[in-house]
Design a protein around this motif. Structure first.
Motif, PDB file in Angstrom:
ATOM      1  N   ARG A  67      -6.952  13.594  -0.783  1.00 29.88           N
ATOM      2  CA  ARG A  67      -6.352  13.422  -2.109  1.00 29.88           C
ATOM      3  C   ARG A  67      -5.005  14.137  -2.126  1.00 29.88           C
ATOM      4  O   ARG A  67      -4.733  14.987  -1.272  1.00 29.88           O
ATOM      5  CB  ARG A  67      -7.245  14.036  -3.175  1.00 29.88           C
ATOM      6  CG  ARG A  67      -8.633  13.435  -3.273  1.00 29.88           C
ATOM      7  CD  ARG A  67      -9.419  14.126  -4.395  1.00 29.88           C
ATOM      8  NE  ARG A  67     -10.771  13.603  -4.517  1.00 29.88           N
ATOM      9  CZ  ARG A  67     -11.815  14.050  -3.817  1.00 29.88           C
ATOM     10  NH1 ARG A  67     -11.665  15.059  -2.966  1.00 29.88           N
ATOM     11  NH2 ARG A  67     -13.005  13.507  -3.985  1.00 29.88           N
ATOM     12  N   ASP A 122      -1.402  14.147  -8.409  1.00 28.81           N
ATOM     13  CA  ASP A 122      -0.835  12.794  -8.484  1.00 28.81           C
ATOM     14  C   ASP A 122      -1.800  11.705  -8.029  1.00 28.81           C
ATOM     15  O   ASP A 122      -1.708  10.561  -8.465  1.00 28.81           O
ATOM     16  CB  ASP A 122       0.422  12.709  -7.602  1.00 28.81           C
ATOM     17  CG  ASP A 122       1.453  13.736  -7.982  1.00 28.81           C
ATOM     18  OD1 ASP A 122       2.258  13.446  -8.876  1.00 28.81           O
ATOM     19  OD2 ASP A 122       1.432  14.842  -7.408  1.00 28.81           O
ATOM     20  N   TRP A 123      -2.682  12.079  -7.104  1.00 28.62           N
ATOM     21  CA  TRP A 123      -3.486  11.037  -6.451  1.00 28.62           C
ATOM     22  C   TRP A 123      -4.897  11.567  -6.225  1.00 28.62           C
ATOM     23  O   TRP A 123      -5.139  12.345  -5.303  1.00 28.62           O
ATOM     24  CB  TRP A 123      -2.834  10.637  -5.126  1.00 28.62           C
ATOM     25  CG  TRP A 123      -3.516   9.502  -4.452  1.00 28.62           C
ATOM     26  CD1 TRP A 123      -4.408   9.586  -3.425  1.00 28.62           C
ATOM     27  CD2 TRP A 123      -3.379   8.109  -4.752  1.00 28.62           C
ATOM     28  NE1 TRP A 123      -4.837   8.322  -3.078  1.00 28.62           N
ATOM     29  CE2 TRP A 123      -4.216   7.401  -3.876  1.00 28.62           C
ATOM     30  CE3 TRP A 123      -2.621   7.391  -5.699  1.00 28.62           C
ATOM     31  CZ2 TRP A 123      -4.327   6.014  -3.920  1.00 28.62           C
ATOM     32  CZ3 TRP A 123      -2.725   6.017  -5.730  1.00 28.62           C
ATOM     33  CH2 TRP A 123      -3.562   5.333  -4.846  1.00 28.62           C
ATOM     34  N   TYR A 166      -7.668   9.929  -5.327  1.00 33.05           N
ATOM     35  CA  TYR A 166      -8.589   9.044  -4.591  1.00 33.05           C
ATOM     36  C   TYR A 166      -8.715   9.431  -3.124  1.00 33.05           C
ATOM     37  O   TYR A 166      -7.721   9.704  -2.455  1.00 33.05           O
ATOM     38  CB  TYR A 166      -8.095   7.595  -4.704  1.00 33.05           C
ATOM     39  CG  TYR A 166      -7.834   7.189  -6.130  1.00 33.05           C
ATOM     40  CD1 TYR A 166      -8.880   7.049  -7.027  1.00 33.05           C
ATOM     41  CD2 TYR A 166      -6.534   6.996  -6.589  1.00 33.05           C
ATOM     42  CE1 TYR A 166      -8.635   6.703  -8.347  1.00 33.05           C
ATOM     43  CE2 TYR A 166      -6.283   6.636  -7.894  1.00 33.05           C
ATOM     44  CZ  TYR A 166      -7.327   6.498  -8.785  1.00 33.05           C
ATOM     45  OH  TYR A 166      -7.085   6.160 -10.085  1.00 33.05           O
ATOM     46  N   GLN A 171       6.774   7.017  -4.918  1.00 35.85           N
ATOM     47  CA  GLN A 171       6.987   6.516  -6.270  1.00 35.85           C
ATOM     48  C   GLN A 171       8.486   6.288  -6.410  1.00 35.85           C
ATOM     49  O   GLN A 171       9.238   7.234  -6.591  1.00 35.85           O
ATOM     50  CB  GLN A 171       6.501   7.534  -7.294  1.00 35.85           C
ATOM     51  CG  GLN A 171       5.053   7.964  -7.082  1.00 35.85           C
ATOM     52  CD  GLN A 171       4.604   9.031  -8.079  1.00 35.85           C
ATOM     53  OE1 GLN A 171       4.527   8.785  -9.268  1.00 35.85           O
ATOM     54  NE2 GLN A 171       4.307  10.213  -7.582  1.00 35.85           N
ATOM     55  N   HIS A 184       2.036  -0.545  -8.875  1.00 34.30           N
ATOM     56  CA  HIS A 184       1.461   0.743  -9.245  1.00 34.30           C
ATOM     57  C   HIS A 184       2.627   1.721  -9.396  1.00 34.30           C
ATOM     58  O   HIS A 184       3.744   1.428  -8.967  1.00 34.30           O
ATOM     59  CB  HIS A 184       0.513   1.228  -8.128  1.00 34.30           C
ATOM     60  CG  HIS A 184      -0.375   2.379  -8.517  1.00 34.30           C
ATOM     61  ND1 HIS A 184      -0.021   3.681  -8.283  1.00 34.30           N
ATOM     62  CD2 HIS A 184      -1.599   2.420  -9.103  1.00 34.30           C
ATOM     63  CE1 HIS A 184      -0.997   4.483  -8.715  1.00 34.30           C
ATOM     64  NE2 HIS A 184      -1.959   3.736  -9.225  1.00 34.30           N
ATOM     65  N   PHE A 208       2.762   4.378  -7.727  1.00 32.24           N
ATOM     66  CA  PHE A 208       3.053   4.466  -6.292  1.00 32.24           C
ATOM     67  C   PHE A 208       3.322   3.038  -5.836  1.00 32.24           C
ATOM     68  O   PHE A 208       2.404   2.265  -5.590  1.00 32.24           O
ATOM     69  CB  PHE A 208       1.862   5.054  -5.535  1.00 32.24           C
ATOM     70  CG  PHE A 208       1.717   6.547  -5.672  1.00 32.24           C
ATOM     71  CD1 PHE A 208       2.352   7.403  -4.777  1.00 32.24           C
ATOM     72  CD2 PHE A 208       0.957   7.101  -6.691  1.00 32.24           C
ATOM     73  CE1 PHE A 208       2.221   8.785  -4.896  1.00 32.24           C
ATOM     74  CE2 PHE A 208       0.825   8.476  -6.814  1.00 32.24           C
ATOM     75  CZ  PHE A 208       1.464   9.320  -5.917  1.00 32.24           C
ATOM     76  N   TRP A 222       4.226   1.445  -0.146  1.00 36.35           N
ATOM     77  CA  TRP A 222       3.163   1.909   0.757  1.00 36.35           C
ATOM     78  C   TRP A 222       3.483   1.456   2.163  1.00 36.35           C
ATOM     79  O   TRP A 222       3.645   0.264   2.402  1.00 36.35           O
ATOM     80  CB  TRP A 222       1.804   1.339   0.326  1.00 36.35           C
ATOM     81  CG  TRP A 222       1.284   1.962  -0.929  1.00 36.35           C
ATOM     82  CD1 TRP A 222       1.648   1.634  -2.205  1.00 36.35           C
ATOM     83  CD2 TRP A 222       0.335   3.029  -1.029  1.00 36.35           C
ATOM     84  NE1 TRP A 222       0.974   2.438  -3.091  1.00 36.35           N
ATOM     85  CE2 TRP A 222       0.158   3.307  -2.397  1.00 36.35           C
ATOM     86  CE3 TRP A 222      -0.385   3.774  -0.087  1.00 36.35           C
ATOM     87  CZ2 TRP A 222      -0.710   4.293  -2.850  1.00 36.35           C
ATOM     88  CZ3 TRP A 222      -1.256   4.760  -0.531  1.00 36.35           C
ATOM     89  CH2 TRP A 222      -1.408   5.017  -1.908  1.00 36.35           C
TER      90      TRP A 222
END
Lengths: 166, 162
Positions: free
Chosen positions: A101, A105-106, A108, B82, B109, B111, B114
């Motif tokens: 993770r 911010d993230w 997952y 981002q 998203h 983000f 990718w």
């Protein structure tokens, strides 16, 4: 580490195999070795898992899989490995990984790629994963790709830096 | 090889059969195209000609060995950024310009960028991330894989109805 010859073989094939009747002979000529050596080294790299497969890589969009969803899940740490195995085994999941993770911010830590011809196929896949994860899942999201910006695969230079002379 | 969601793909049922056969297991024989052709009832020249066209048209992005460079001390790392929408094209181009960037996708998203970095050492991947950060002023979030639950799925390829 790669041997010097293997590295040159990676560099010579990473853009693709020669589309000629005897592709390994063509590579051998480029590399200045026998054709048998090229085939032997490729066989070795396959056996060692350094080559995952030799084959064709389709553009997902062009073969009709226009809905490409990266499904991401916040799964309890003590259950993510066992559940990840089950998610990875689902027929519609092409790749499944545990990743760190990046809080806040993230959140997952489990990533599963789901490809579909339409978004509702991906949504159905995500719902099946959600059901499988049950109460171990705290949150999830689906990130659809809207554009392929680059898809070349690995590109190594033919020689390492620095390279000891052999 | 970058492509927007493409116009109608141009391949037929024989192409589809060929691509399904060539997901993996390409023979390590002296004349592999002829050998695959013999399995499918196609001449060697037809196998090669179809592959050339499928690659040229972008139906296939590559044909050859897929390397798992981790087995030789290297690594692949998934990374995300981002990117402010008004800078998207410039940042995507800067990321694409690095040879370590193997794949790059725009996603819907926060983000929104990718990409996968691949190199023969972890240091080379870190250096590439650092170059992107210093060049763009944006943070690169690295998500190295900690564990792989892998089942290499071959997507079912069928010719589009004509």
């Amino acid at each position: 580490m790669l041997s010097r010859l293997d590295r040159r073989l990676v560099a010579a094939t990473q853009a693709g195999l020669p589309l000629v009747p005897r592709p390994y002979a063509a590579l051998a000529e480029t590399l200045g070795v026998d054709e048998a050596v090229v085939r032997e080294r490729l066989q070795r790299m396959l056996a060692d898992g350094l080559i995952r497969r030799i084959g064709a890589v389709p553009n997902h969009y062009r073969i009709g899989f226009v809905a490409n969803g990266m499904t991401v899940w916040d799964v309890a740490d003590d259950r993510v490995d066992a559940l990840g195995e089950q998610v990875g085994a689902l027929g519609f999941v092409s790749h499944c990984y545990r990743r760190p993770r990046a809080l806040p911010d993230w959140p997952y830590n489990l990533f599963a790629m789901v490809h579909g011809r339409r978004r509702d196929e991906v949504e159905r896949g995500a719902a099946a994963i959600r059901a499988l994860l049950g109460d171990a899942c705290r949150a999830h999201d689906v990130l659809y790709s809207s554009r392929i910006l680059k898809k070349t695969g690995l590109r190594l230079p033919a020689t390492a830096t620095p390279t000891p002379e052999a | 090889m970058s492509a927007r969601a493409a116009p109608a793909a141009t391949f037929d049922a024989t192409d589809a059969r060929l691509m399904r056969r060539l997901h993996g297991g390409f023979p390590l024989t002296e004349t592999p195209y002829a050998d695959v052709g013999a399995e499918l009832g196609l001449a060697e020249a037809e196998v090669i000609g179809r592959l050339q066209r499928l690659l040229r048209d972008g139906v296939l992005t590559r044909f050859g060995p897929l390397f798992q460079i981790e087995r030789a001390g290297g690594c692949f790392v998934l990374a995300a950024m981002q990117v402010p929408p008004d800078r998207f094209e410039a940042v995507a181009a800067a990321v694409n310009a690095l040879p370590e960037v193997a794949h790059n996708y725009r996603r819907e998203h926060r983000f929104n960028l990718w990409f996968v970095l691949g190199a023969d050492t972890p240091q080379a991947v870190q250096a590439a991330c650092a170059r992107i950060e210093s060049g763009t002023g944006l943070r690169v979030f690295a998500f190295p894989k900690e564990r792989e639950f892998f089942l290499e799925l071959a997507l079912p390829i069928e010719a589009p109805p004509c």
